[in-house]
Scaffold this motif. Structure first.
Motif, PDB file in Angstrom:
ATOM      1  N   VAL A  21       0.841  -1.194   0.000  1.00 37.86           N
ATOM      2  CA  VAL A  21       0.000   0.000   0.000  1.00 37.86           C
ATOM      3  C   VAL A  21       0.887   1.259   0.000  1.00 37.86           C
ATOM      4  CG1 VAL A  21      -1.754   1.309   1.281  1.00 37.86           C
ATOM      5  CG2 VAL A  21      -1.971  -1.176   1.037  1.00 37.86           C
ATOM      6  N   VAL A  25       0.701   4.318  -2.678  1.00 37.92           N
ATOM      7  CA  VAL A  25       0.654   5.750  -2.364  1.00 37.92           C
ATOM      8  C   VAL A  25       1.764   6.487  -3.116  1.00 37.92           C
ATOM      9  CG1 VAL A  25       0.961   7.472  -0.522  1.00 37.92           C
ATOM     10  CG2 VAL A  25      -0.483   5.456  -0.145  1.00 37.92           C
ATOM     11  N   ARG A  69      -8.204   8.380  -3.454  1.00 38.52           N
ATOM     12  CA  ARG A  69      -7.562   7.054  -3.348  1.00 38.52           C
ATOM     13  C   ARG A  69      -6.356   7.118  -2.409  1.00 38.52           C
ATOM     14  NH1 ARG A  69      -9.440   3.146  -6.653  1.00 38.52           N
ATOM     15  NH2 ARG A  69     -10.546   3.701  -8.557  1.00 38.52           N
ATOM     16  N   SER A  70      -5.621   8.192  -2.488  1.00 36.56           N
ATOM     17  CA  SER A  70      -4.459   8.355  -1.617  1.00 36.56           C
ATOM     18  C   SER A  70      -4.890   8.484  -0.156  1.00 36.56           C
ATOM     19  CB  SER A  70      -3.655   9.575  -2.070  1.00 36.56           C
ATOM     20  OG  SER A  70      -2.453   9.645  -1.359  1.00 36.56           O
ATOM     21  N   GLU A  72      -7.627   7.266   1.182  1.00 38.33           N
ATOM     22  CA  GLU A  72      -8.101   5.941   1.625  1.00 38.33           C
ATOM     23  C   GLU A  72      -6.926   5.012   1.892  1.00 38.33           C
ATOM     24  OE1 GLU A  72     -12.452   5.960  -0.552  1.00 38.33           O
ATOM     25  OE2 GLU A  72     -10.752   5.098  -1.632  1.00 38.33           O
ATOM     26  N   ALA A  73      -5.912   5.081   1.058  1.00 47.22           N
ATOM     27  CA  ALA A  73      -4.724   4.264   1.285  1.00 47.22           C
ATOM     28  C   ALA A  73      -4.036   4.667   2.589  1.00 47.22           C
ATOM     29  CB  ALA A  73      -3.766   4.390   0.105  1.00 47.22           C
ATOM     30  N   VAL A  76      -5.648   2.878   5.385  1.00 45.74           N
ATOM     31  CA  VAL A  76      -5.187   1.488   5.466  1.00 45.74           C
ATOM     32  C   VAL A  76      -3.803   1.434   6.118  1.00 45.74           C
ATOM     33  CG1 VAL A  76      -4.561  -0.562   4.125  1.00 45.74           C
ATOM     34  CG2 VAL A  76      -6.598   0.772   3.494  1.00 45.74           C
ATOM     35  N   ALA A 112     -12.715   2.193   2.791  1.00 50.16           N
ATOM     36  CA  ALA A 112     -11.370   2.592   2.362  1.00 50.16           C
ATOM     37  C   ALA A 112     -10.521   1.366   2.051  1.00 50.16           C
ATOM     38  CB  ALA A 112     -10.706   3.452   3.437  1.00 50.16           C
ATOM     39  N   TRP A 113     -10.622   0.341   2.892  1.00 49.61           N
ATOM     40  CA  TRP A 113      -9.859  -0.891   2.658  1.00 49.61           C
ATOM     41  C   TRP A 113     -10.283  -1.578   1.360  1.00 49.61           C
ATOM     42  CZ3 TRP A 113      -6.443  -4.243   5.489  1.00 49.61           C
ATOM     43  CH2 TRP A 113      -5.844  -3.629   6.599  1.00 49.61           C
ATOM     44  N   ARG A 115     -11.721  -0.325  -1.318  1.00 48.07           N
ATOM     45  CA  ARG A 115     -11.312   0.420  -2.511  1.00 48.07           C
ATOM     46  C   ARG A 115      -9.796   0.398  -2.695  1.00 48.07           C
ATOM     47  NH1 ARG A 115     -16.113   3.688  -1.342  1.00 48.07           N
ATOM     48  NH2 ARG A 115     -14.960   4.948   0.141  1.00 48.07           N
ATOM     49  N   THR A 116      -9.046   0.452  -1.580  1.00 51.51           N
ATOM     50  CA  THR A 116      -7.584   0.454  -1.701  1.00 51.51           C
ATOM     51  C   THR A 116      -7.060  -0.906  -2.155  1.00 51.51           C
ATOM     52  OG1 THR A 116      -7.361   2.196  -0.051  1.00 51.51           O
ATOM     53  CG2 THR A 116      -5.425   0.807  -0.440  1.00 51.51           C
ATOM     54  N   ALA A 120      -5.090  -1.386  -5.648  1.00 53.15           N
ATOM     55  CA  ALA A 120      -3.739  -1.964  -5.699  1.00 53.15           C
ATOM     56  C   ALA A 120      -3.744  -3.201  -6.597  1.00 53.15           C
ATOM     57  CB  ALA A 120      -3.253  -2.314  -4.297  1.00 53.15           C
TER      58      ALA A 120
END
Length: 163
Positions: A21, A25, A69-70, A72-73, A76, A112-113, A115-116, A120
């Motif tokens: 992850v 990022v 996305r960043s 949410e990552a 995580v 968030a998990w 989608r991340t 990935a």
């Protein structure tokens, strides 16, 4: 009653997922990644049959989508911080690597998990040339991380159904 979802990892899984992850990022924050096909796969065209409209839509939405996305990552990564580091020189490294850990996720974190991990996985698919899930030999070890992310996504989806 809580809506929290609890997921379990070995520490070595959590440490490796955090590294993956983190690389994701880094990719999102790389200014040179604008033309990267993997980043493009994260921002698919809203108008595949109209290049001008697709370019206009992408210009209006791409930065916000990648920023989200960043963020949410980052959620995580924060959730995986408790995994710490593993020192292979430590005499107890093997036992430490296999120690189970649990992470409790509230609904916002679960989204968030999901989608991340999926994003990935899309990046890996682009890097490995996978267009559909049957697009690679099952015994090719290069696809192990891709398959593991899919497995983790399935577990997380299953855990949300039990809440």
């Amino acid at each position: 009653m809580s809506d929290a979802v609890v997921i379990s990892f070995t520490r070595v899984e959590a440490v490796h997922l955090r590294g993956l992850v983190g690389q994701f990022v880094d990719l999102l924050s790389d200014a040179d990644a604008a033309s990267d096909p993997a980043v493009s796969r994260l921002t698919p065209s809203a108008y595949p049959d109209d290049a001008a409209s697709a370019d206009q839509f992408r210009a209006a939405t791409r930065a916000d989508l990648l920023r989200r996305r960043s963020e949410e990552a980052a959620t995580v990564l924060a959730d995986l911080a408790s995994a710490g580091e593993l020192d292979p020189a430590d005499d107890h490294a093997f036992d430490e690597a296999l120690t189970q850990m649990e992470i409790s996720l509230e609904p916002r974190q679960v989204a968030a998990w999901l989608r991340t991990l999926n994003a990935a996985r899309l990046v890996l698919a682009e890097r490995l040339g996978i267009d559909d899930e049957d697009d690679h030999p099952a015994d090719d070890p290069r696809f192990g991380v891709y398959e593991w992310l899919g497995y983790r996504l399935e577990l997380l989806i299953g855990a949300t159904e039990d809440v």
